[in-house]
Design a protein around this motif. Structure first.
Motif, PDB file in Angstrom:
ATOM      1  N   PRO A  49      93.566  53.488  95.952  1.00  0.00           N
ATOM      2  CA  PRO A  49      93.213  54.791  95.376  1.00  0.00           C
ATOM      3  C   PRO A  49      92.262  54.724  94.181  1.00  0.00           C
ATOM      4  O   PRO A  49      91.676  55.724  93.829  1.00  0.00           O
ATOM      5  N   LEU A  50      92.097  53.549  93.570  1.00  0.00           N
ATOM      6  CA  LEU A  50      91.143  53.499  92.453  1.00  0.00           C
ATOM      7  C   LEU A  50      89.734  53.833  92.946  1.00  0.00           C
ATOM      8  O   LEU A  50      89.044  54.654  92.378  1.00  0.00           O
ATOM      9  N   ASP A  51      89.319  53.132  94.013  1.00  0.00           N
ATOM     10  CA  ASP A  51      88.043  53.439  94.667  1.00  0.00           C
ATOM     11  C   ASP A  51      86.877  53.375  93.670  1.00  0.00           C
ATOM     12  O   ASP A  51      86.124  54.340  93.503  1.00  0.00           O
ATOM     13  N   GLU A  52      86.758  52.220  93.050  1.00  0.00           N
ATOM     14  CA  GLU A  52      85.794  52.086  91.960  1.00  0.00           C
ATOM     15  C   GLU A  52      84.818  50.930  92.202  1.00  0.00           C
ATOM     16  O   GLU A  52      85.116  49.985  92.927  1.00  0.00           O
ATOM     17  N   LEU A  53      83.686  51.035  91.522  1.00  0.00           N
ATOM     18  CA  LEU A  53      82.735  49.923  91.410  1.00  0.00           C
ATOM     19  C   LEU A  53      82.745  49.454  89.955  1.00  0.00           C
ATOM     20  O   LEU A  53      82.159  50.095  89.085  1.00  0.00           O
ATOM     21  N   PRO A  54      83.420  48.380  89.652  1.00  0.00           N
ATOM     22  CA  PRO A  54      83.397  47.879  88.278  1.00  0.00           C
ATOM     23  C   PRO A  54      82.338  46.784  88.097  1.00  0.00           C
ATOM     24  O   PRO A  54      81.848  46.198  89.061  1.00  0.00           O
ATOM     25  N   ALA A  55      82.008  46.536  86.854  1.00  0.00           N
ATOM     26  CA  ALA A  55      81.166  45.394  86.500  1.00  0.00           C
ATOM     27  C   ALA A  55      81.614  44.936  85.116  1.00  0.00           C
ATOM     28  O   ALA A  55      81.979  45.763  84.278  1.00  0.00           O
ATOM     29  N   VAL A  56      81.586  43.634  84.907  1.00  0.00           N
ATOM     30  CA  VAL A  56      82.044  43.094  83.629  1.00  0.00           C
ATOM     31  C   VAL A  56      80.847  42.531  82.858  1.00  0.00           C
ATOM     32  O   VAL A  56      80.032  41.787  83.413  1.00  0.00           O
ATOM     33  N   LEU A  57      80.753  42.923  81.592  1.00  0.00           N
ATOM     34  CA  LEU A  57      79.745  42.394  80.675  1.00  0.00           C
ATOM     35  C   LEU A  57      80.473  41.583  79.595  1.00  0.00           C
ATOM     36  O   LEU A  57      81.665  41.786  79.360  1.00  0.00           O
ATOM     37  N   GLY A  58      79.744  40.704  78.931  1.00  0.00           N
ATOM     38  CA  GLY A  58      80.375  39.918  77.879  1.00  0.00           C
ATOM     39  C   GLY A  58      79.475  39.756  76.675  1.00  0.00           C
ATOM     40  O   GLY A  58      78.243  39.826  76.800  1.00  0.00           O
ATOM     41  N   ASN A  59      80.091  39.541  75.508  1.00  0.00           N
ATOM     42  CA  ASN A  59      79.266  39.232  74.330  1.00  0.00           C
ATOM     43  C   ASN A  59      78.794  37.777  74.416  1.00  0.00           C
ATOM     44  O   ASN A  59      79.181  37.037  75.347  1.00  0.00           O
ATOM     45  N   ASP A  60      77.973  37.354  73.493  1.00  0.00           N
ATOM     46  CA  ASP A  60      77.366  36.020  73.586  1.00  0.00           C
ATOM     47  C   ASP A  60      78.413  34.910  73.635  1.00  0.00           C
ATOM     48  O   ASP A  60      78.272  33.947  74.396  1.00  0.00           O
ATOM     49  N   ILE A  61      79.465  35.045  72.823  1.00  0.00           N
ATOM     50  CA  ILE A  61      80.490  33.991  72.803  1.00  0.00           C
ATOM     51  C   ILE A  61      81.138  33.862  74.176  1.00  0.00           C
ATOM     52  O   ILE A  61      81.331  32.766  74.706  1.00  0.00           O
ATOM     53  N   ALA A  62      81.446  34.991  74.785  1.00  0.00           N
ATOM     54  CA  ALA A  62      82.091  34.972  76.102  1.00  0.00           C
ATOM     55  C   ALA A  62      81.145  34.421  77.170  1.00  0.00           C
ATOM     56  O   ALA A  62      81.539  33.584  77.999  1.00  0.00           O
ATOM     57  N   VAL A  63      79.885  34.870  77.146  1.00  0.00           N
ATOM     58  CA  VAL A  63      78.938  34.436  78.182  1.00  0.00           C
ATOM     59  C   VAL A  63      78.681  32.933  78.078  1.00  0.00           C
ATOM     60  O   VAL A  63      78.655  32.218  79.086  1.00  0.00           O
ATOM     61  N   GLU A  64      78.533  32.438  76.852  1.00  0.00           N
ATOM     62  CA  GLU A  64      78.310  30.994  76.691  1.00  0.00           C
ATOM     63  C   GLU A  64      79.532  30.204  77.161  1.00  0.00           C
ATOM     64  O   GLU A  64      79.393  29.140  77.779  1.00  0.00           O
TER      65      GLU A  64
END
Lengths: 169, 169
Positions: A59-74
Protein backbone atom coordinates in the motif's frame (compact mmCIF):
# COMPACT_ATOMS: atom_id res chain seq x y z
CA UNK A 1 17.46 10.97 50.13
CA UNK A 2 14.66 10.43 47.63
CA UNK A 3 14.61 14.15 46.89
CA UNK A 4 18.38 14.19 46.31
CA UNK A 5 18.13 11.29 43.88
CA UNK A 6 15.27 12.97 42.07
CA UNK A 7 17.43 16.04 41.77
CA UNK A 8 20.25 14.11 40.11
CA UNK A 9 17.79 12.48 37.71
CA UNK A 10 16.28 15.81 36.76
CA UNK A 11 19.71 17.25 36.02
CA UNK A 12 20.70 14.21 33.95
CA UNK A 13 17.50 14.46 31.97
CA UNK A 14 18.11 18.10 31.25
CA UNK A 15 21.67 17.37 30.16
CA UNK A 16 20.39 14.61 27.89
CA UNK A 17 17.78 16.89 26.37
CA UNK A 18 20.38 19.52 25.71
CA UNK A 19 22.54 16.98 23.93
CA UNK A 20 19.76 15.42 21.91
CA UNK A 21 17.89 18.52 20.87
CA UNK A 22 19.55 21.32 19.05
CA UNK A 23 17.73 24.04 21.00
CA UNK A 24 20.09 23.41 23.85
CA UNK A 25 19.41 26.70 25.60
CA UNK A 26 15.85 25.81 26.50
CA UNK A 27 16.24 22.02 26.64
CA UNK A 28 12.96 21.79 24.75
CA UNK A 29 12.93 20.06 21.38
CA UNK A 30 12.08 22.38 18.50
CA UNK A 31 8.67 21.87 16.99
CA UNK A 32 10.19 20.51 13.80
CA UNK A 33 12.33 17.84 15.54
CA UNK A 34 11.35 14.17 15.63
CA UNK A 35 10.03 12.74 18.89
CA UNK A 36 12.33 10.34 20.78
CA UNK A 37 15.41 11.37 18.72
CA UNK A 38 15.12 15.12 18.18
CA UNK A 39 16.27 14.80 14.57
CA UNK A 40 15.49 17.67 12.21
CA UNK A 41 15.50 17.87 8.41
CA UNK A 42 19.07 18.88 7.51
CA UNK A 43 19.60 22.12 5.61
CA UNK A 44 20.43 21.72 1.95
CA UNK A 45 19.85 17.96 1.86
CA UNK A 46 18.15 18.14 -1.56
CA UNK A 47 21.53 18.99 -3.09
CA UNK A 48 23.31 16.05 -1.47
CA UNK A 49 24.73 13.21 -3.49
CA UNK A 50 22.72 10.27 -4.70
CA UNK A 51 23.07 6.86 -3.08
CA UNK A 52 20.31 4.71 -4.59
CA UNK A 53 16.74 4.56 -5.88
CA UNK A 54 14.16 2.01 -4.74
CA UNK A 55 10.52 1.12 -5.08
CA UNK A 56 7.98 0.27 -2.40
CA UNK A 57 5.04 -1.94 -3.27
CA UNK A 58 1.45 -1.00 -2.38
CA UNK A 59 0.00 0.00 0.00
CA UNK A 60 2.90 2.45 0.27
CA UNK A 61 3.25 2.46 -3.52
CA UNK A 62 6.19 4.83 -3.52
CA UNK A 63 9.34 5.69 -5.44
CA UNK A 64 12.00 6.51 -2.86
CA UNK A 65 15.57 7.65 -3.35
CA UNK A 66 18.28 8.05 -0.74
CA UNK A 67 20.77 10.93 -0.66
CA UNK A 68 23.69 11.32 1.71
CA UNK A 69 25.95 14.02 3.09
CA UNK A 70 29.66 13.90 2.26
CA UNK A 71 30.59 11.83 5.31
CA UNK A 72 27.99 9.20 4.46
CA UNK A 73 28.82 9.10 0.74
CA UNK A 74 32.55 8.73 1.38
CA UNK A 75 31.82 5.94 3.86
CA UNK A 76 29.71 4.16 1.24
CA UNK A 77 32.41 4.50 -1.41
CA UNK A 78 35.10 3.14 0.89
CA UNK A 79 32.83 0.47 2.35
CA UNK A 80 33.38 1.90 5.84
CA UNK A 81 31.20 0.17 8.44
CA UNK A 82 29.97 1.22 10.88
CA UNK A 83 29.17 4.61 9.36
CA UNK A 84 31.25 7.33 11.06
CA UNK A 85 29.67 9.90 13.35
CA UNK A 86 28.32 12.77 11.30
CA UNK A 87 26.91 10.54 8.56
CA UNK A 88 23.42 11.62 7.54
CA UNK A 89 21.12 9.79 5.15
CA UNK A 90 17.91 11.26 3.79
CA UNK A 91 15.25 9.20 2.05
CA UNK A 92 12.94 11.20 -0.20
CA UNK A 93 9.79 9.29 -1.09
CA UNK A 94 7.25 10.09 -3.79
CA UNK A 95 3.91 8.62 -4.69
CA UNK A 96 4.22 6.38 -7.77
CA UNK A 97 2.47 7.95 -10.71
CA UNK A 98 1.89 6.58 -14.19
CA UNK A 99 3.72 8.72 -16.76
CA UNK A 100 1.35 10.38 -19.21
CA UNK A 101 4.22 10.79 -21.68
CA UNK A 102 5.80 7.36 -21.81
CA UNK A 103 3.62 4.33 -21.17
CA UNK A 104 6.17 1.96 -19.56
CA UNK A 105 7.34 4.57 -17.07
CA UNK A 106 6.28 5.34 -13.52
CA UNK A 107 7.38 8.75 -12.31
CA UNK A 108 7.47 10.61 -9.00
CA UNK A 109 4.20 12.20 -7.94
CA UNK A 110 3.69 14.13 -4.73
CA UNK A 111 6.28 13.91 -2.00
CA UNK A 112 5.06 11.56 0.73
CA UNK A 113 7.75 11.54 3.40
CA UNK A 114 11.27 12.69 4.08
CA UNK A 115 13.11 10.29 6.38
CA UNK A 116 16.40 11.05 8.06
CA UNK A 117 19.03 8.92 9.81
CA UNK A 118 21.77 10.70 11.73
CA UNK A 119 24.81 8.86 13.07
CA UNK A 120 26.01 10.15 16.43
CA UNK A 121 27.23 7.42 18.72
CA UNK A 122 27.42 9.72 21.75
CA UNK A 123 23.97 11.19 21.28
CA UNK A 124 22.22 7.93 20.43
CA UNK A 125 23.90 5.16 22.45
CA UNK A 126 20.62 3.30 22.92
CA UNK A 127 19.83 3.02 19.21
CA UNK A 128 23.18 1.80 17.91
CA UNK A 129 24.30 5.36 17.30
CA UNK A 130 21.46 6.28 14.99
CA UNK A 131 18.80 8.94 15.41
CA UNK A 132 15.70 8.74 13.25
CA UNK A 133 13.28 11.34 11.90
CA UNK A 134 10.24 10.81 9.72
CA UNK A 135 8.59 13.93 8.28
CA UNK A 136 5.42 14.61 6.33
CA UNK A 137 5.13 18.10 4.87
CA UNK A 138 8.25 19.03 6.85
CA UNK A 139 6.57 18.12 10.16
CA UNK A 140 7.67 15.13 12.22
CA UNK A 141 5.20 12.29 12.60
CA UNK A 142 4.22 11.06 16.06
CA UNK A 143 6.22 9.09 18.62
CA UNK A 144 4.37 5.85 17.88
CA UNK A 145 5.61 5.90 14.29
CA UNK A 146 9.12 6.73 15.43
CA UNK A 147 9.10 3.77 17.80
CA UNK A 148 8.91 1.45 14.79
CA UNK A 149 12.11 2.73 13.12
CA UNK A 150 14.68 1.09 15.31
CA UNK A 151 13.10 -2.36 15.62
CA UNK A 152 12.73 -2.69 11.86
CA UNK A 153 16.31 -1.61 11.18
CA UNK A 154 17.67 -3.83 13.97
CA UNK A 155 15.56 -6.76 12.84
CA UNK A 156 16.63 -6.62 9.20
CA UNK A 157 19.98 -4.95 8.64
CA UNK A 158 22.12 -5.24 11.76
CA UNK A 159 24.98 -6.54 9.57
CA UNK A 160 25.01 -3.31 7.56
CA UNK A 161 25.16 -0.94 10.54
CA UNK A 162 21.34 -0.87 10.62
CA UNK A 163 21.11 0.80 7.21
CA UNK A 164 18.98 -0.76 4.48
CA UNK A 165 20.23 1.19 1.48
CA UNK A 166 23.34 0.11 -0.43
CA UNK A 167 25.27 2.40 -2.76
CA UNK A 168 24.06 1.90 -6.35
CA UNK A 169 26.97 1.60 -8.81
CA UNK B 1 32.44 20.50 -61.24
CA UNK B 2 31.35 17.29 -59.58
CA UNK B 3 34.80 16.84 -58.11
CA UNK B 4 34.78 20.37 -56.72
CA UNK B 5 31.44 19.81 -55.03
CA UNK B 6 32.64 16.53 -53.59
CA UNK B 7 35.64 18.37 -52.21
CA UNK B 8 33.43 20.91 -50.45
CA UNK B 9 31.29 18.15 -49.00
CA UNK B 10 34.32 16.27 -47.71
CA UNK B 11 35.66 19.40 -46.02
CA UNK B 12 32.27 20.16 -44.45
CA UNK B 13 32.02 16.63 -43.14
CA UNK B 14 35.44 16.86 -41.60
CA UNK B 15 34.60 20.20 -40.01
CA UNK B 16 31.39 18.71 -38.62
CA UNK B 17 33.22 15.69 -37.22
CA UNK B 18 35.72 17.94 -35.54
CA UNK B 19 32.91 19.93 -33.95
CA UNK B 20 30.87 16.96 -32.83
CA UNK B 21 33.61 14.71 -31.54
CA UNK B 22 35.89 15.79 -28.78
CA UNK B 23 39.01 14.33 -30.38
CA UNK B 24 39.05 17.29 -32.71
CA UNK B 25 42.68 16.89 -33.71
CA UNK B 26 42.09 13.63 -35.55
CA UNK B 27 38.44 14.15 -36.49
CA UNK B 28 37.81 10.56 -35.47
CA UNK B 29 35.31 9.87 -32.67
CA UNK B 30 36.88 8.22 -29.64
CA UNK B 31 35.96 4.60 -29.16
CA UNK B 32 33.91 5.44 -26.08
CA UNK B 33 31.78 8.13 -27.81
CA UNK B 34 28.25 7.49 -28.98
CA UNK B 35 27.59 7.07 -32.71
CA UNK B 36 25.77 9.93 -34.46
CA UNK B 37 26.36 12.35 -31.55
CA UNK B 38 29.84 11.65 -30.25
CA UNK B 39 28.71 11.96 -26.65
CA UNK B 40 30.91 10.43 -23.96
CA UNK B 41 30.17 9.56 -20.33
CA UNK B 42 31.03 12.72 -18.38
CA UNK B 43 33.72 12.54 -15.72
CA UNK B 44 32.46 12.55 -12.16
CA UNK B 45 28.76 12.26 -13.08
CA UNK B 46 28.09 9.82 -10.23
CA UNK B 47 28.63 12.67 -7.77
CA UNK B 48 26.21 15.02 -9.54
CA UNK B 49 23.00 16.16 -7.94
CA UNK B 50 19.79 14.16 -7.97
CA UNK B 51 16.89 15.15 -10.18
CA UNK B 52 14.37 12.31 -9.94
CA UNK B 53 13.83 8.57 -9.63
CA UNK B 54 11.58 6.53 -11.91
CA UNK B 55 10.55 2.99 -12.66
CA UNK B 56 10.31 1.20 -16.00
CA UNK B 57 7.88 -1.67 -16.38
CA UNK B 58 8.91 -5.01 -17.89
CA UNK B 59 10.44 -5.97 -20.26
CA UNK B 60 12.95 -3.27 -19.24
CA UNK B 61 12.05 -3.81 -15.59
CA UNK B 62 14.41 -1.16 -14.32
CA UNK B 63 14.87 1.39 -11.56
CA UNK B 64 16.36 4.50 -13.17
CA UNK B 65 17.42 7.76 -11.57
CA UNK B 66 18.49 10.96 -13.28
CA UNK B 67 21.37 13.14 -12.09
CA UNK B 68 22.38 16.50 -13.54
CA UNK B 69 25.39 18.78 -13.66
CA UNK B 70 25.17 22.20 -12.00
CA UNK B 71 23.91 23.98 -15.14
CA UNK B 72 21.10 21.47 -15.57
CA UNK B 73 20.12 21.43 -11.88
CA UNK B 74 20.00 25.22 -11.66
CA UNK B 75 17.87 25.31 -14.82
CA UNK B 76 15.46 22.81 -13.27
CA UNK B 77 15.23 24.78 -10.03
CA UNK B 78 14.51 28.04 -11.85
CA UNK B 79 12.23 26.40 -14.39
CA UNK B 80 14.48 27.60 -17.23
CA UNK B 81 13.37 26.23 -20.60
CA UNK B 82 14.95 25.50 -22.97
CA UNK B 83 17.84 24.12 -20.94
CA UNK B 84 20.95 26.29 -21.42
CA UNK B 85 23.97 25.08 -23.38
CA UNK B 86 26.23 23.08 -21.11
CA UNK B 87 23.38 21.26 -19.39
CA UNK B 88 24.09 17.56 -19.02
CA UNK B 89 21.68 14.92 -17.75
CA UNK B 90 22.69 11.38 -16.90
CA UNK B 91 20.22 8.57 -16.37
CA UNK B 92 21.55 5.64 -14.35
CA UNK B 93 19.41 2.54 -14.72
CA UNK B 94 19.48 -0.61 -12.63
CA UNK B 95 17.76 -3.95 -12.91
CA UNK B 96 14.85 -4.16 -10.46
CA UNK B 97 15.62 -6.66 -7.73
CA UNK B 98 13.45 -7.91 -4.91
CA UNK B 99 14.93 -6.89 -1.56
CA UNK B 100 15.89 -9.89 0.56
CA UNK B 101 15.75 -7.71 3.68
CA UNK B 102 12.43 -5.93 3.39
CA UNK B 103 9.60 -7.67 1.56
CA UNK B 104 7.76 -4.63 0.12
CA UNK B 105 10.92 -3.12 -1.35
CA UNK B 106 12.49 -3.41 -4.77
CA UNK B 107 16.12 -2.33 -4.86
CA UNK B 108 18.74 -1.64 -7.53
CA UNK B 109 20.45 -4.70 -8.96
CA UNK B 110 23.10 -4.62 -11.67
CA UNK B 111 23.60 -1.45 -13.67
CA UNK B 112 21.95 -1.84 -17.07
CA UNK B 113 22.64 1.40 -18.94
CA UNK B 114 24.00 4.88 -18.46
CA UNK B 115 22.27 7.40 -20.73
CA UNK B 116 23.49 10.92 -21.34
CA UNK B 117 21.91 14.02 -22.85
CA UNK B 118 24.17 16.99 -23.58
CA UNK B 119 22.78 20.39 -24.54
CA UNK B 120 24.88 22.23 -27.10
CA UNK B 121 22.81 24.15 -29.60
CA UNK B 122 25.78 24.84 -31.88
CA UNK B 123 27.00 21.26 -31.93
CA UNK B 124 23.59 19.65 -32.30
CA UNK B 125 21.45 21.96 -34.43
CA UNK B 126 19.67 19.03 -36.10
CA UNK B 127 18.49 17.44 -32.86
CA UNK B 128 17.06 20.50 -31.10
CA UNK B 129 20.39 21.15 -29.44
CA UNK B 130 20.66 17.78 -27.74
CA UNK B 131 23.28 15.09 -28.18
CA UNK B 132 22.48 11.60 -26.92
CA UNK B 133 24.61 8.74 -25.65
CA UNK B 134 23.53 5.33 -24.45
CA UNK B 135 26.16 3.15 -22.78
CA UNK B 136 26.28 -0.44 -21.55
CA UNK B 137 29.31 -1.34 -19.44
CA UNK B 138 30.75 2.08 -20.34
CA UNK B 139 30.64 1.28 -24.08
CA UNK B 140 28.25 3.07 -26.44
CA UNK B 141 25.52 0.98 -28.05
CA UNK B 142 25.16 0.92 -31.85
CA UNK B 143 23.91 3.61 -34.20
CA UNK B 144 20.54 1.90 -34.72
CA UNK B 145 19.75 2.27 -31.02
CA UNK B 146 20.91 5.89 -31.05
CA UNK B 147 18.62 6.64 -33.96
CA UNK B 148 15.64 5.96 -31.70
CA UNK B 149 16.55 8.57 -29.06
CA UNK B 150 15.55 11.70 -30.89
CA UNK B 151 12.24 10.53 -32.34
CA UNK B 152 10.99 9.33 -28.96
CA UNK B 153 11.96 12.56 -27.21
CA UNK B 154 10.52 14.69 -30.02
CA UNK B 155 7.35 12.63 -30.13
CA UNK B 156 6.62 12.81 -26.42
CA UNK B 157 8.20 15.80 -24.67
CA UNK B 158 8.71 18.63 -27.15
CA UNK B 159 6.99 21.00 -24.71
CA UNK B 160 9.64 20.29 -22.06
CA UNK B 161 12.66 20.94 -24.30
CA UNK B 162 12.65 17.24 -25.30
CA UNK B 163 13.46 16.11 -21.75
CA UNK B 164 11.22 13.54 -20.04
CA UNK B 165 12.42 13.89 -16.47
CA UNK B 166 10.99 16.57 -14.17
CA UNK B 167 12.68 17.71 -10.97
CA UNK B 168 11.31 15.77 -8.00
CA UNK B 169 10.49 18.08 -5.06
Amino acid sequence: MKLALLGVFAISSLALSAAVFSSAASGVPPENASPIYGVTIPDGYRDWRFIAPAQEAPPLDELPAVLGNDIAVEAYKKGTLPFPDGSILVKLAYKREQSTEFAPATVPGASTTVQVMVKDSKKYPDSHGWGFGRFVNDKPVDAAQHETCLSCHVGNVKDHDFVFTRYAP
